[in-house]
Design an enzyme around this catalytic site. Structure first.
Site, PDB file in Angstrom:
ATOM      1  N   ASP A  24       0.828  -1.218   0.000  1.00 46.46           N
ATOM      2  CA  ASP A  24       0.000   0.000   0.000  1.00 46.46           C
ATOM      3  C   ASP A  24       0.862   1.266   0.000  1.00 46.46           C
ATOM      4  O   ASP A  24       1.994   1.253   0.471  1.00 46.46           O
ATOM      5  CB  ASP A  24      -0.911  -0.020   1.245  1.00 46.46           C
ATOM      6  N   ASN A  72     -10.995  -2.456  -5.560  1.00 45.59           N
ATOM      7  CA  ASN A  72     -10.226  -1.449  -6.306  1.00 45.59           C
ATOM      8  C   ASN A  72     -10.881  -1.006  -7.613  1.00 45.59           C
ATOM      9  O   ASN A  72     -10.480   0.007  -8.200  1.00 45.59           O
ATOM     10  CB  ASN A  72      -8.788  -1.925  -6.569  1.00 45.59           C
TER      11      ASN A  72
HETATM   12  C1  IPE Z   1      -5.386  -2.765  -0.419  1.00 46.32           C
HETATM   13  O1  IPE Z   1      -5.071  -1.433  -0.505  1.00 46.32           O
HETATM   14  C2  IPE Z   1      -5.340  -3.392  -1.795  1.00 46.32           C
HETATM   15  C3  IPE Z   1      -4.027  -3.458  -2.413  1.00 46.32           C
HETATM   16  C4  IPE Z   1      -2.877  -3.128  -1.874  1.00 46.32           C
HETATM   17  C5  IPE Z   1      -4.028  -4.002  -3.743  1.00 46.32           C
HETATM   18  P1  IPE Z   1      -6.196  -0.313  -0.640  1.00 46.32           P
HETATM   19  O2  IPE Z   1      -5.473   0.979  -0.738  1.00 46.32           O
HETATM   20  O3  IPE Z   1      -7.126  -0.650  -1.739  1.00 46.32           O
HETATM   21  O4  IPE Z   1      -6.969  -0.457   0.750  1.00 46.32           O
HETATM   22  P2  IPE Z   1      -7.890   0.585   1.518  1.00 46.32           P
HETATM   23  O5  IPE Z   1      -8.866   1.106   0.512  1.00 46.32           O
HETATM   24  O6  IPE Z   1      -6.992   1.663   2.031  1.00 46.32           O
HETATM   25  O7  IPE Z   1      -8.500  -0.197   2.620  1.00 46.32           O
HETATM   26  C1  IPE Z   2      -1.559   0.313  -3.404  1.00 42.95           C
HETATM   27  O1  IPE Z   2      -1.330   1.676  -3.375  1.00 42.95           O
HETATM   28  C2  IPE Z   2      -1.708  -0.231  -4.799  1.00 42.95           C
HETATM   29  C3  IPE Z   2      -3.078  -0.629  -5.164  1.00 42.95           C
HETATM   30  C4  IPE Z   2      -4.109  -0.601  -4.389  1.00 42.95           C
HETATM   31  C5  IPE Z   2      -3.265  -1.098  -6.517  1.00 42.95           C
HETATM   32  P1  IPE Z   2      -2.519   2.703  -3.377  1.00 42.95           P
HETATM   33  O2  IPE Z   2      -2.870   3.051  -4.780  1.00 42.95           O
HETATM   34  O3  IPE Z   2      -3.659   2.195  -2.557  1.00 42.95           O
HETATM   35  O4  IPE Z   2      -1.843   3.954  -2.660  1.00 42.95           O
HETATM   36  P2  IPE Z   2      -2.517   4.927  -1.614  1.00 42.95           P
HETATM   37  O5  IPE Z   2      -3.051   4.090  -0.507  1.00 42.95           O
HETATM   38  O6  IPE Z   2      -3.608   5.651  -2.354  1.00 42.95           O
HETATM   39  O7  IPE Z   2      -1.414   5.828  -1.178  1.00 42.95           O
HETATM   40 MG    MG Z   3      -4.118   2.365  -0.579  1.00 40.85          MG
END
Ligand code: IPE
Ligand code: IPE
Ligand code: MG
Length: 246
Positions: A24, A72
């Site tokens: 993340d 997502n």
């Molecule tokens: C979890 O991260 C999913 C991945 C890393 C692919 P998210 O960024 O989607 O999770 P939330 O929305 O903060 O819970």
């Molecule tokens: C994780 O990084 C990757 C995916 C969920 C695909 P994020 O895109 O969730 O990054 P933040 O949480 O918005 O910083």
């Molecule tokens: Mg995230």
């Protein structure tokens, strides 16, 4: 291969068998630098390559990474499209090297919702590495823990209606055999980068007794050294599984 020196601190007898990572913080890494979120995802792929190399060097049994969740899809179309493109490029670019490193890849999640092209790339990569004996590398794509549990329950229900098993036979082992990680050990260590302390629907069944490890470091900045810190801390935890521990 990473510089072998970084492994000197590791006690190989205390390593987790199965490590899961919620990668993340790509977006925050990028926006904090005045870049587009997509630049964060591209940077995140480089981190993944380095972390998989650590898993290979230490010969971990299984590594599962969260690449795209069932939630997502809520993101803007452009970001989802970018992630799909990146995903497809990643498979094409990395599969040969992964194969040379004896990695066995498996994609877990609701794969039928991907485009036919990506599905074919996933099947081809899986096929290419199916006889490898090194790290089991699971890429969770369109994955949700609840969705996985429901899919497993449906498969069991179908076997019951076909008269293949009876409800009395359902136990943890049978259920586990219908999950996406069938045949693999449960998660020992679950890592999440970038500061949020939640599971976000990842590996709910497999992480029942996982040790949790959180870091504020964003995924693009997460380094092999910090990964090793997490592995070392895991070795110091007293895992009790409901008993009285050491
Ligand atoms: C979890 O991260 C999913 C991945 C890393 C692919 P998210 O960024 O989607 O999770 P939330 O929305 O903060 O819970
Ligand atoms: C994780 O990084 C990757 C995916 C969920 C695909 P994020 O895109 O969730 O990054 P933040 O949480 O918005 O910083
Ligand atoms: Mg995230």
């Amino acid at each position: 291969m990473n510089d072998k020196k970084i492994y000197e601190r590791v006690d190989k007898t205390k390593l987790p068998r199965h490590v899961a990572i919620i990668m993340d913080g790509n977006g925050r890494w990028a926006t904090g630098r005045g870049l587009l979120r997509s630049a964060g995802h591209t940077a995140g792929v480089k981190t993944l390559k380095k972390i998989l190399t650590v898993a290979v060097d230490l010969n971990l049994e299984a590594l599962t990474v969260y690449a795209f969740s069932t939630e997502n899809w809520k993101r803007p179309h452009a970001e989802v499209d970018f992630l799909m493109k990146l995903f497809s490029e990643y498979i094409e670019k990395e599969k040969r090297e992964m194969n040379e490193k004896n990695v066995r890849i498996r994609f877990i999640g609701r794969l039928e919702e991907f485009s036919p092209g990506i599905q074919k790339q996933m099947t081809d990569a899986t096929e290419l590495m199916k006889n490898n004996t090194g790290v089991q590398f699971n890429v969770a794509a369109n994955y949700g823990g609840r969705d996985e549990i429901i899919r497993a329950a449906k498969k069991i229900a179908e076997k019951i209606s076909a008269g293949k098993i009876s409800p009395d036979e359902i136990d943890g082992t049978l259920f586990d055999g219908e999950t996406d990680t069938a045949g693999q050990p449960p998660v020992d260590l679950l890592i999440r980068t970038s500061g949020d302390m939640r599971i976000s629907n990842f590996l709910l069944w497999q992480s029942a007794y996982a040790e949790l490890w959180f870091t504020k470091t964003t995924w693009p900045e997460f380094s092999p050294e910090e990964f090793i810190d997490a592995l070392i801390e895991f070795g110091k935890r007293d895992r009790k599984f409901g008993g009285l521990g050491k």
